[in-house]
Write a protein that holds these residues in place. Structure first.
Motif, PDB file in Angstrom:
ATOM      1  N   ALA A 301      47.953  33.811  35.419  1.00  0.00           N
ATOM      2  CA  ALA A 301      47.863  34.558  34.333  1.00  0.00           C
ATOM      3  C   ALA A 301      48.882  35.016  33.512  1.00  0.00           C
ATOM      4  CB  ALA A 301      46.958  35.871  34.850  1.00  0.00           C
ATOM      5  N   ARG A 302      50.029  35.321  34.121  1.00  0.00           N
ATOM      6  CA  ARG A 302      51.510  35.578  33.849  1.00  0.00           C
ATOM      7  C   ARG A 302      52.057  34.469  33.068  1.00  0.00           C
ATOM      8  NH1 ARG A 302      53.749  38.959  39.072  1.00  0.00           N
ATOM      9  NH2 ARG A 302      52.366  40.950  38.612  1.00  0.00           N
ATOM     10  N   GLY A 306      53.167  34.448  28.995  1.00  0.00           N
ATOM     11  CA  GLY A 306      54.059  33.962  28.361  1.00  0.00           C
ATOM     12  C   GLY A 306      54.185  32.708  27.174  1.00  0.00           C
ATOM     13  N   GLN A 307      53.047  31.864  27.632  1.00  0.00           N
ATOM     14  CA  GLN A 307      52.620  30.960  26.511  1.00  0.00           C
ATOM     15  C   GLN A 307      52.173  31.563  25.161  1.00  0.00           C
ATOM     16  OE1 GLN A 307      50.103  28.323  29.170  1.00  0.00           O
ATOM     17  NE2 GLN A 307      51.292  26.802  28.602  1.00  0.00           N
ATOM     18  N   VAL A 311      53.432  31.290  21.498  1.00  0.00           N
ATOM     19  CA  VAL A 311      52.756  31.114  20.142  1.00  0.00           C
ATOM     20  C   VAL A 311      52.835  32.156  18.982  1.00  0.00           C
ATOM     21  CG1 VAL A 311      50.208  30.798  19.243  1.00  0.00           C
ATOM     22  CG2 VAL A 311      51.147  29.817  21.577  1.00  0.00           C
ATOM     23  N   GLU A 312      52.902  33.479  19.517  1.00  0.00           N
ATOM     24  CA  GLU A 312      52.795  34.675  18.469  1.00  0.00           C
ATOM     25  C   GLU A 312      54.200  34.892  18.024  1.00  0.00           C
ATOM     26  OE1 GLU A 312      48.934  37.020  20.733  1.00  0.00           O
ATOM     27  OE2 GLU A 312      51.194  37.884  20.616  1.00  0.00           O
ATOM     28  N   SER A 313      55.424  34.670  18.634  1.00  0.00           N
ATOM     29  CA  SER A 313      56.551  35.241  18.474  1.00  0.00           C
ATOM     30  C   SER A 313      57.822  34.150  18.947  1.00  0.00           C
ATOM     31  CB  SER A 313      56.913  36.682  19.044  1.00  0.00           C
ATOM     32  OG  SER A 313      55.874  37.468  18.715  1.00  0.00           O
ATOM     33  N   PRO A 314      57.622  33.137  18.308  1.00  0.00           N
ATOM     34  CA  PRO A 314      58.721  32.135  18.591  1.00  0.00           C
ATOM     35  C   PRO A 314      59.979  32.512  18.045  1.00  0.00           C
ATOM     36  CG  PRO A 314      57.417  31.061  16.819  1.00  0.00           C
ATOM     37  CD  PRO A 314      56.751  32.353  17.286  1.00  0.00           C
ATOM     38  N   ALA A 330      56.097  34.653  33.055  1.00  0.00           N
ATOM     39  CA  ALA A 330      55.693  34.586  31.720  1.00  0.00           C
ATOM     40  C   ALA A 330      57.086  34.007  30.955  1.00  0.00           C
ATOM     41  CB  ALA A 330      55.807  36.023  31.220  1.00  0.00           C
ATOM     42  N   ALA A 331      58.132  34.146  31.534  1.00  0.00           N
ATOM     43  CA  ALA A 331      59.452  33.612  30.935  1.00  0.00           C
ATOM     44  C   ALA A 331      59.269  31.929  30.892  1.00  0.00           C
ATOM     45  CB  ALA A 331      60.749  33.880  31.492  1.00  0.00           C
ATOM     46  N   HIS A 332      58.702  31.348  32.151  1.00  0.00           N
ATOM     47  CA  HIS A 332      58.546  29.927  31.957  1.00  0.00           C
ATOM     48  C   HIS A 332      57.742  29.463  31.066  1.00  0.00           C
ATOM     49  CE1 HIS A 332      61.125  28.611  35.610  1.00  0.00           C
ATOM     50  NE2 HIS A 332      60.633  29.555  36.362  1.00  0.00           N
ATOM     51  N   GLY A 333      56.486  30.183  30.941  1.00  0.00           N
ATOM     52  CA  GLY A 333      55.368  30.071  29.965  1.00  0.00           C
ATOM     53  C   GLY A 333      55.954  29.852  28.781  1.00  0.00           C
ATOM     54  N   TYR A 334      56.933  30.998  28.358  1.00  0.00           N
ATOM     55  CA  TYR A 334      57.169  30.842  26.959  1.00  0.00           C
ATOM     56  C   TYR A 334      58.285  29.865  26.866  1.00  0.00           C
ATOM     57  CZ  TYR A 334      59.533  33.297  22.892  1.00  0.00           C
ATOM     58  OH  TYR A 334      60.346  33.419  21.620  1.00  0.00           O
ATOM     59  N   ALA A 335      59.087  29.277  27.615  1.00  0.00           N
ATOM     60  CA  ALA A 335      60.217  28.287  27.410  1.00  0.00           C
ATOM     61  C   ALA A 335      59.277  27.212  27.303  1.00  0.00           C
ATOM     62  CB  ALA A 335      60.881  28.395  28.729  1.00  0.00           C
ATOM     63  N   ALA A 336      58.283  26.904  28.097  1.00  0.00           N
ATOM     64  CA  ALA A 336      57.537  25.479  28.081  1.00  0.00           C
ATOM     65  C   ALA A 336      56.790  25.621  26.619  1.00  0.00           C
ATOM     66  CB  ALA A 336      56.190  25.657  28.876  1.00  0.00           C
ATOM     67  N   GLN A 337      56.357  26.736  25.945  1.00  0.00           N
ATOM     68  CA  GLN A 337      55.764  26.743  24.819  1.00  0.00           C
ATOM     69  C   GLN A 337      56.504  26.656  23.578  1.00  0.00           C
ATOM     70  OE1 GLN A 337      52.252  26.964  24.147  1.00  0.00           O
ATOM     71  NE2 GLN A 337      52.835  26.692  21.752  1.00  0.00           N
TER      72      GLN A 337
END
Length: 512
Positions: A301-302, A306-307, A311-314, A330-337
């Motif tokens: 879920a976390r 992050g993903q 999507v919303e704030s690159p 969440a940081a891993h998800g953001y980085a991957a996205q």
């Protein structure tokens, strides 16, 4: 001082969210007296639940015989300091319940340490509670008007006293009726364990605001043999004690656990058929990432949060980092996205536990430096995206941004994997009053300015809810629980969350 009375000084523990407590119970199977070390099993489990409460801990055990008194031990501090070999040796028993506490109601002192033990006409009961009652004032008045004196300011003691009421229009010890009376009078918030003689009752409030799950303790030499049943605030502890996940307890469900097995006794309906309201911050911050809630691992879920944040704030950046440790998925998800590498930008001192309020401004400013250090080689000359799970007062992030800049970071962009916290919580989380919440007092741009960040963006509420619910599946109940629900004793099995601290819409009216 910033506008709204907010300071950029670090105030230690009050800058982060803390949960009220964790509960755990264990019942040995087979012939009693058991060879299973019940007390040590509970002790190990409480260590695994230490993140849910660090002020005090307690364990109560019993033989299951009506003629025997409970054994109990409580103390202030971490679980490992409360229970030594001598203390555990005095907690012999065939079943028991344990509790680790962070106070939201009642001072941090030994008299408020749980489990509470009371005696009524049918013998002793031990009560362990996670949560906080939203109608505590009226319930406290009800108890006092019955001529019952209260030793503490804890709403958990009020729960214990209400359970001692004689069941309405019934004779004897009908504990299910007693529990149902409590649940009808108190719609939320609690996960609750009640031990009486040879039985533990485990229940969640009708909204399911706090998690609770059941496991089977397997014999090390025979993985097909169950030597005990356990119930816990989180499933993360099961692996460390040799247990396997059995199932989650449904919102409003009352479960009986004895040496003979697990039985679903009843399910109490939510008022006005409202949807479930699991605290969404269990996913954002409170639960350990290896716990399973609503059928999904918290880590997943976390990661999806992050993903979605990506999507919303690159933002154009060179590296993505996290404020250790709950924001790392969440940081891993953001980085991957966004397609930017994840690197460690902060080193955490793992021996710093709770950080108490410091007496001088200089010491307050050094509080973050005690917990974190910038990894200069990973940030020097880089545009850094720093992902965190939430911002409360906003006292911690500013010094971290300053630390990264001192480490050579060219730009620092903050991304928060949850929406702005704007409202107080009245269900067991120490979110402070609204005037102390930075997002309630300043705009996003204003917060970024006082933190010294190049930009700041939060995950949207819709994005958070979607990220959490996309991985959830309808909780599996045993046959009796499913029958109870299908017979109309509760709402449906839908997934639902409380987001009151984010949007101000509380599941029920508050009596504070």
């Amino acid at each position: 001082m910033a506008s709204g009375g907010l300071s950029n000084d670090v105030v230690g523990e009050s800058s982060v969210l803390t949960h009220e407590c964790g509960v755990f119970g264990c019942v040995a199977t087979g012939e009693w007296p058991t060879e299973l070390d019940v007390a040590n099993t509970i002790n190990l489990a409480l260590i695994g639940l230490q993140h849910r409460g660090q002020e005090c801990a307690g364990i109560v055990t019993g033989t299951g015989s009506p003629s025997d008194r409970f054994n109990d031990h409580r103390g202030m501090g971490l679980v490992s300091s409360v229970f030594d070999t001598h203390a555990l040796s005095n907690l012999a028993g065939n079943l028991g319940v344990g509790h680790t506490r962070y106070s939201t109601q009642g001072k941090s002192e030994i008299k408020n340490c749980q489990p509470f033990v009371l005696e009524n006409i049918h013998g002793q009961i031990a009560v362990a509670h996670n949560g906080e009652l939203t109608n505590k004032n009226s319930l406290r008045k009800e108890v006092l008007e019955r001529g019952v004196g209260l030793r503490t300011a804890s709403d958990s003691e009020v729960i214990a006293q209400i359970l001692c009421y004689p069941p309405e229009k019934r004779e004897g010890r009908d504990w299910v009726e007693r529990i149902k009376y409590l649940m009808r009078r108190a719609p939320l918030a609690y996960s609750l364990l009640i031990m009486h003689e040879g039985e533990i009752f485990a229940l969640r409030d009708p909204f399911g605001n706090r998690p609770l799950c059941i496991g089977k303790l397997m014999t090390p030499v025979d993985e097909n043999h169950v030597e005990g049943y356990v119930v816990s605030s989180e499933s993360c502890v099961f692996q460390s004690i040799g247990a396997i996940m059995h199932r989650e307890i449904a919102p409003g469900e009352i479960v009986s656990i004895t040496k003979k097995g697990i039985a679903s006794l009843d399910v109490v309906a939510r008022p006005s058929n409202k949807p479930p309201a699991l605290c969404i911050f269990e996913y954002v911050y409170f639960a350990r990432p290896d716990s399973v809630i609503d059928g999904q691992m918290v880590y997943g879920a976390r990661y999806r949060c992050g993903q979605q944040l990506g999507v919303e704030s690159p933002i154009e950046a060179d590296v993505v980092g996290a404020v250790p440790e709950s924001s790392t998925p969440a940081a891993h998800g953001y980085a991957a996205q966004v397609g930017v590498p994840f690197v460690d930008v902060l080193a955490k001192n793992r021996y710093i536990g709770r950080t108490f309020i410091q007496p001088t401004k200089r010491l307050r400013q050094l509080a973050v430096a005690k917990k974190f250090g910038a990894l200069r080689e990973n940030v020097a000359g880089k545009r850094v995206v720093l992902v965190d799970d939430s911002i409360v007062r906003g006292n911690t992030m500013g010094p971290i941004v300053k630390m990264l800049r001192q480490g050579g970071a060219k730009e620092v962009h903050i991304r928060i994997a949850s929406p702005p916290l704007k409202n107080a919580c009245y269900m067991g989380i120490n979110i402070p009053n609204t005037k102390e919440l930075v997002a309630n007092q300043l705009s996003v741009e204003g917060i970024a300015e006082i933190m010294g960040a190049d930009s700041l963006a939060y995950l949207s509420l819709d994005g958070l809810v979607k990220s959490v619910r996309n991985g959830a599946w309808k909780t599996s109940f045993d046959k009796n629980a499913s029958d109870n629900i299908s017979n109309g004793n509760s709402g449906d099995k839908e997934v639902g969350h409380c987001v009151a601290c984010l949007d101000g819409n509380y599941p029920v009216d508050l009596d504070w």
